[in-house]
Structure formats: structure tokens, C-alpha cells
Design an enzyme around this catalytic site. Structure first.
Site, PDB file in Angstrom:
ATOM      1  N   GLU A 219      33.103 -35.091 -16.889  1.00 25.73           N
ATOM      2  CA  GLU A 219      33.643 -33.795 -16.475  1.00 25.73           C
ATOM      3  C   GLU A 219      34.796 -33.362 -17.369  1.00 25.73           C
ATOM      4  O   GLU A 219      35.559 -34.190 -17.844  1.00 25.73           O
ATOM      5  CB  GLU A 219      34.213 -33.901 -15.058  1.00 25.73           C
ATOM      6  CG  GLU A 219      33.242 -34.381 -14.035  1.00 25.73           C
ATOM      7  CD  GLU A 219      33.907 -34.588 -12.681  1.00 25.73           C
ATOM      8  OE1 GLU A 219      33.267 -35.169 -11.813  1.00 25.73           O
ATOM      9  OE2 GLU A 219      35.071 -34.184 -12.494  1.00 25.73           O
TER      10      GLU A 219
ATOM     11  N   CYS B 244      41.225 -30.051 -19.990  1.00 25.74           N
ATOM     12  CA  CYS B 244      41.467 -31.396 -19.485  1.00 25.74           C
ATOM     13  C   CYS B 244      40.198 -32.200 -19.769  1.00 25.74           C
ATOM     14  O   CYS B 244      39.125 -31.844 -19.299  1.00 25.74           O
ATOM     15  CB  CYS B 244      41.744 -31.307 -17.982  1.00 25.74           C
ATOM     16  SG  CYS B 244      41.881 -32.916 -17.204  1.00 25.74           S
TER      17      CYS B 244
ATOM     18  N   CYS C  42      36.040 -45.403 -14.417  1.00 29.53           N
ATOM     19  CA  CYS C  42      37.343 -46.017 -14.698  1.00 29.53           C
ATOM     20  C   CYS C  42      37.397 -47.368 -14.003  1.00 29.53           C
ATOM     21  O   CYS C  42      36.860 -47.531 -12.912  1.00 29.53           O
ATOM     22  CB  CYS C  42      38.463 -45.115 -14.173  1.00 29.53           C
ATOM     23  SG  CYS C  42      40.116 -45.755 -14.512  1.00 29.53           S
TER      24      CYS C  42
ATOM     25  N   CYS D 289      42.146 -46.887  -8.488  1.00 28.28           N
ATOM     26  CA  CYS D 289      43.177 -46.298  -7.616  1.00 28.28           C
ATOM     27  C   CYS D 289      42.500 -45.770  -6.342  1.00 28.28           C
ATOM     28  O   CYS D 289      41.443 -45.144  -6.408  1.00 28.28           O
ATOM     29  CB  CYS D 289      43.915 -45.178  -8.341  1.00 28.28           C
ATOM     30  SG  CYS D 289      44.691 -45.739  -9.859  1.00 28.28           S
TER      31      CYS D 289
ATOM     32  N   CYS E 171      41.533 -41.942  -5.829  1.00 28.43           N
ATOM     33  CA  CYS E 171      40.901 -41.255  -6.951  1.00 28.43           C
ATOM     34  C   CYS E 171      39.381 -41.404  -6.925  1.00 28.43           C
ATOM     35  O   CYS E 171      38.863 -42.525  -6.856  1.00 28.43           O
ATOM     36  CB  CYS E 171      41.471 -41.819  -8.254  1.00 28.43           C
ATOM     37  SG  CYS E 171      40.609 -41.231  -9.713  1.00 28.43           S
TER      38      CYS E 171
ATOM     39  N   CYS F  15      39.897 -34.836 -10.984  1.00 29.19           N
ATOM     40  CA  CYS F  15      39.268 -35.949 -11.685  1.00 29.19           C
ATOM     41  C   CYS F  15      38.179 -36.688 -10.900  1.00 29.19           C
ATOM     42  O   CYS F  15      38.428 -37.276  -9.865  1.00 29.19           O
ATOM     43  CB  CYS F  15      40.453 -36.854 -12.015  1.00 29.19           C
ATOM     44  SG  CYS F  15      40.293 -38.551 -12.173  1.00 29.19           S
TER      45      CYS F  15
HETATM   46  N1  SAH Z   1      43.860 -42.463 -15.643  1.00 26.10           N
HETATM   47  C1  SAH Z   1      44.913 -41.598 -15.941  1.00 26.10           C
HETATM   48  C2  SAH Z   1      44.476 -40.178 -16.218  1.00 26.10           C
HETATM   49  C3  SAH Z   1      43.391 -39.617 -15.366  1.00 26.10           C
HETATM   50  S1  SAH Z   1      43.797 -39.343 -13.688  1.00 26.10           S
HETATM   51  C4  SAH Z   1      45.980 -41.661 -14.842  1.00 26.10           C
HETATM   52  O1  SAH Z   1      45.712 -42.240 -13.805  1.00 26.10           O
HETATM   53  O2  SAH Z   1      47.061 -41.148 -15.072  1.00 26.10           O
HETATM   54  C5  SAH Z   1      44.783 -37.855 -13.799  1.00 26.10           C
HETATM   55  C6  SAH Z   1      45.775 -37.689 -12.682  1.00 26.10           C
HETATM   56  O3  SAH Z   1      45.113 -37.326 -11.459  1.00 26.10           O
HETATM   57  C7  SAH Z   1      46.577 -38.935 -12.378  1.00 26.10           C
HETATM   58  O4  SAH Z   1      47.941 -38.616 -12.225  1.00 26.10           O
HETATM   59  C8  SAH Z   1      45.975 -39.381 -11.069  1.00 26.10           C
HETATM   60  O5  SAH Z   1      46.826 -40.231 -10.380  1.00 26.10           O
HETATM   61  C9  SAH Z   1      45.696 -38.061 -10.405  1.00 26.10           C
HETATM   62  N2  SAH Z   1      44.775 -38.101  -9.270  1.00 26.10           N
HETATM   63  C10 SAH Z   1      43.639 -38.803  -9.121  1.00 26.10           C
HETATM   64  N3  SAH Z   1      43.084 -38.559  -7.913  1.00 26.10           N
HETATM   65  C11 SAH Z   1      43.890 -37.682  -7.288  1.00 26.10           C
HETATM   66  C12 SAH Z   1      43.869 -37.059  -6.008  1.00 26.10           C
HETATM   67  N4  SAH Z   1      42.906 -37.309  -5.122  1.00 26.10           N
HETATM   68  N5  SAH Z   1      44.876 -36.201  -5.704  1.00 26.10           N
HETATM   69  C13 SAH Z   1      45.866 -35.946  -6.592  1.00 26.10           C
HETATM   70  N6  SAH Z   1      45.940 -36.512  -7.804  1.00 26.10           N
HETATM   71  C14 SAH Z   1      44.974 -37.376  -8.157  1.00 26.10           C
HETATM   72 FE1  SF4 Z   2      41.495 -44.400 -13.195  1.00 23.43          FE
HETATM   73 FE2  SF4 Z   2      41.645 -42.483 -11.361  1.00 23.43          FE
HETATM   74 FE3  SF4 Z   2      43.455 -44.457 -11.400  1.00 23.43          FE
HETATM   75 FE4  SF4 Z   2      43.476 -42.591 -13.338  1.00 23.43          FE
HETATM   76  S1  SF4 Z   2      43.865 -42.260 -11.163  1.00 23.43           S
HETATM   77  S2  SF4 Z   2      43.650 -44.835 -13.577  1.00 23.43           S
HETATM   78  S3  SF4 Z   2      41.260 -42.192 -13.511  1.00 23.43           S
HETATM   79  S4  SF4 Z   2      41.269 -44.700 -11.024  1.00 23.43           S
END
Ligand code: SAH
Ligand code: SF4
Length: 344
Positions: free
Chosen positions: A83, A96, A103, A107, A110, A326
Site C-alpha cells: 500500500e 507515504c 512487518c 506492534c 498495527c 498502515c
Molecule cells: N515501522 C515504522 C513505520 C511504519 S508504521 C514505525 O513503526 O514507525 C507508521 C506509523 O503508524 C508508526 O508511528 C506506527 O506506530 C503508526 N501506527 C500503526 N498502526 C497505527 C494505528 N492503529 N493507529 C495509529 N497509528 C498507528
Molecule cells: Fe511494523 Fe506496524 Fe510496528 Fe511499524 S507500527 S514496526 S509497521 S508492526
């Protein structure tokens, strides 16, 4: 490829330098087959087809938000999906991009993290997301954020190659100061990145003021805790003279109390940084019940941070109506023959 690499390869094969120049111009335009290179003789096009390939992101679907944001679902050469998101701001067009398919970091909040890891993207696959969006909209992209699917510092070599390529004058020529890279905090790679001395903006996904909360949200914290992470951030700032941007997803009842604000403020006090509060996107998948903090609560949180002179903003939610966060789109779409199904 960088232009000097292509030029060397072709001249070693006996072709003239101006041919490499012509071919490179086509590549930067974003053509997806050698046959589209109209001023290149057929014999050379055949040679290129036999020895090279062009990374190709096919637009599978586009989602248009009412606010002008567009979300792209791309299909790569190997059939995998990624995406990207186009955002229109008054200062230009921002894309973006994804750096991995899936990944490994897991997290909890996410969608990408929940869907597992498939592969690292090559520099060319990162570049072609931007080119495809430029062509589709007939625009020039002025800003890039590495905040799509994947953890950029877990794909370090390809990401660094991409950064050098996209910012080179021969290529898309997007200045490093117009690029942001977001990481969950892979500390050893943050030191490596600092030493590259790129003038990009580093965003660090912090999301918690202490290890207990961060451990419960982000497994990476068990490898590199907050103290180690902030030490790496200070090194990054000293080395590059660049302000760090901390991302903090506000999750109701989890990390948004006034005590959390105090703890966060004390940890970041005096640092050259900026805090970006992101009301967490309620993600609609199995077993996840994280909810956005309400706006009044967020305002009080900001008040505490500002007492410690920490510059804080609430991120504007663009594309909320099109699942623009994301990994959310790919998660909801699975190709089954010609039909799509929700796989949540
Ligand atoms: N892996 C990297 C970049 C991709 S994620 C990282 O984690 O920074 C991009 C951003 O989206 C990160 O700050 C992540 O924590 C945030 N993110 C992911 N899922 C989210 C959600 N459900 N609500 C808000 N932010 C989210
Ligand atoms: Fe990976 Fe999502 Fe965590 Fe970013 S926020 S490191 S994309 S699992």
C-alpha cells in the site's frame, strides 16, 4: 540503478554513453517496459529485456477520500500486495510508501504488524510506488514519508540505497530534507543511520512513557528499552543536528493518563524534538479493542507537555474514510479469483 552504474554496464558491453543517458531518462519517467523506450534501437531493447527487468507496481485498486487523500493498493512483479498513500498539502504532494511486505515487529495496534512478514522491498520497488503515483496523477512528488507498511530499519541496505537514489539529481531529485523515515526503534540501525548523516527527518514511534506500557504494545521494546532508545535519539540529534519527531498514538486508558504525560515530559525534557500525538485508529480486527482517546483528554495531555516546553501537535487524520493507515487496506483485501473478501 544509479545512472553511473547503468552507464558503466552498458559501455562495458560496447554501447555508447548517450544510450545509457536516454535509457535512464525513460526509467526516471517510470516506464514499465523496455518496449516503451521509443528512441532506443530494437536490438538494444532486446538486450535490456534479456539482462534487466523494471520493477513494476501495477495499480490494483485506488481509494479516493473526500479530503483528497488517495490510497493505492499495488501489485508487485511477484504478485504480492503493498500500500501507498498520496496526501495533498498546501506545500506540495506527499507520498507515504511501504518498505516491506508485512512487518516482523508485531506492534499490537498495527494492522501490518498483525499480518506477519513476507519480504523486504528492493530500492526499485520503493521508487516505483512514487513513480506510479506521479504518472497516475500527472504530478511531481515533493515529499516522501517512509511510514507505510514495514519497518524501514529492518530493511536497512535497501532503504539506504533507495534514499540515495531518490535524492540523486539524475533520479527523482527529492531533497533529503523533504524525506521522513519512521522507525519503531531498532537502536543499532539508528546509530548506523546517524552516521550516514542524511538530512532527513527521523520519526520515532514511541507510543509509551515507560517500559511496562511500551512492552505491552511493542515487542521491540524487550530488545531495546526506552533508555537505550532515547540514548540513540540523543546521538542521532548530536550527529545530524536534526530535530527528532516522536510519534505517540493516543490509546484510551492505555497510555493517555496525565501521569503518562508527566512521565513522557520528564523523559523528553530538554531534547531537540517534537511530539506528534496520533489518536489511535480503532482497528477492526480480531481481539483488538484499542480505542482513540477523546479530544479533551488529548488537549490536557498537550498542556502538560507544553509546561515542559515540548513542542506538540495532534496529527491531522487524513483519509480516515478510506482506511488510510498502515496495513489496514491490504489486511481487508484478499484476492480470490476476481473477487475480494474481508479476511479479518
Ligand atoms: N515501522 C515504522 C513505520 C511504519 S508504521 C514505525 O513503526 O514507525 C507508521 C506509523 O503508524 C508508526 O508511528 C506506527 O506506530 C503508526 N501506527 C500503526 N498502526 C497505527 C494505528 N492503529 N493507529 C495509529 N497509528 C498507528
Ligand atoms: Fe511494523 Fe506496524 Fe510496528 Fe511499524 S507500527 S514496526 S509497521 S508492526
Amino acid at each position: 540503478m544509479f545512472k553511473p552504474e547503468l552507464t558503466k554496464n552498458l559501455t562495458d558491453e560496447g554501447y555508447q554513453t548517450y544510450r545509457a543517458k536516454q535509457i535512464y531518462l525513460w526509467l526516471v519517467k517510470g516506464v514499465n517496459s523496455f518496449n516503451q523506450m521509443k528512441n532506443i534501437p530494437k536490438e538494444l531493447r532486446n538486450y535490456l529485456s534479456e539482462n534487466y527487468y523494471i520493477a513494476n507496481t501495477q495499480i490494483e485498486r485506488v481509494f479516493n477520500s473526500k479530503d483528497g487523500t488517495k490510497k493505492y493498493l499495488f501489485k508487485l512483479n511477484d504478485g504480492k500486495f503493498i500500500e501507498s498513500v498520496l496526501m495533498k498539502y498546501n506545500y506540495g504532494h506527499t507520498v507515504c510508501i511501504s518498505t516491506q511486505v508485512g512487518c516482523k515487529m508485531g506492534c499490537k495496534f498495527c494492522a501490518t504488524g498483525r499480518s506477519g512478514f513476507e519480504k523486504n522491498l528492493m530500492a526499485s520497488e520503493m521508487l516505483s510506488q512514487i513513480q506510479a503515483i506521479q504518472i497516475d496523477n500527472n504530478i511531481r512528488i515533493s515529499n516522501i514519508v517512509l511510514m507505510g507498511m514495514g519497518e524501514p530499519l529492518d530493511n536497512y541496505e535497501n532503504v539506504v540505497r533507495f534514499l540515495r537514489l531518490v535524492s540523486s539529481e539524475d533520479n527523482l531529485n527529492v531533497g533529503m530534507r523533504h524525506i521522513s523515515l519512521s522507525t519503531c526503534g531498532i537502536v543499532d540501525k539508528m546509530y548506523d543511520l546517524a552516521k550516514e548523516n542524511f538530512q532527513l527527518t527521523l520519526s520515532v514511534s514511541l507510543h509509551a512513557p515507560n517500559d511496562d506500557i511500551r512492552n505491552s504494545l511493542m515487542p521491540i521494546n524487550k530488545k531495546f528499552n526506552i533508555e537505550e532508545l532515547l540514548k540513540a535519539c540523543r546521538f542521532y540529534i548530536e550527529h545530524t543536528n536534526r530535530r527528532i519527531s516522536f510519534e505517540y498514538a493516543m490509546i484510551s486508558g492505555v497510555n493517555d493518563s496525565m501521569d503518562c504525560a508527566q512521565e513522557l515530559a520528564k523523559k523528553l525534557y530538554g531534547m531537540l524534538c517534537h511530539v506528534n500525538l496520533i489518536p489511535v485508529n480503532n482497528i477492526d480486527f480480531c481481539g483488538c479493542n484499542y480505542k482513540k482517546s477523546n479530544i479533551k483528554h488529548i488537549e490536557k495531555f498537550i498542556e502538560i507537555l507544553s509546561k515542559y516546553k515540548i513542542n506538540t501537535t495532534v496529527r491531522r487524520a487524513l483519509g480516515a474514510d478510506i482506511n488510510a493507515s498502515c496495513g489496514q487496506l491490504r489486511k481487508n483485501i484478499k484476492k480470490e479469483g476476481d473477487s475480494y473478501a474481508n479476511i479479518c
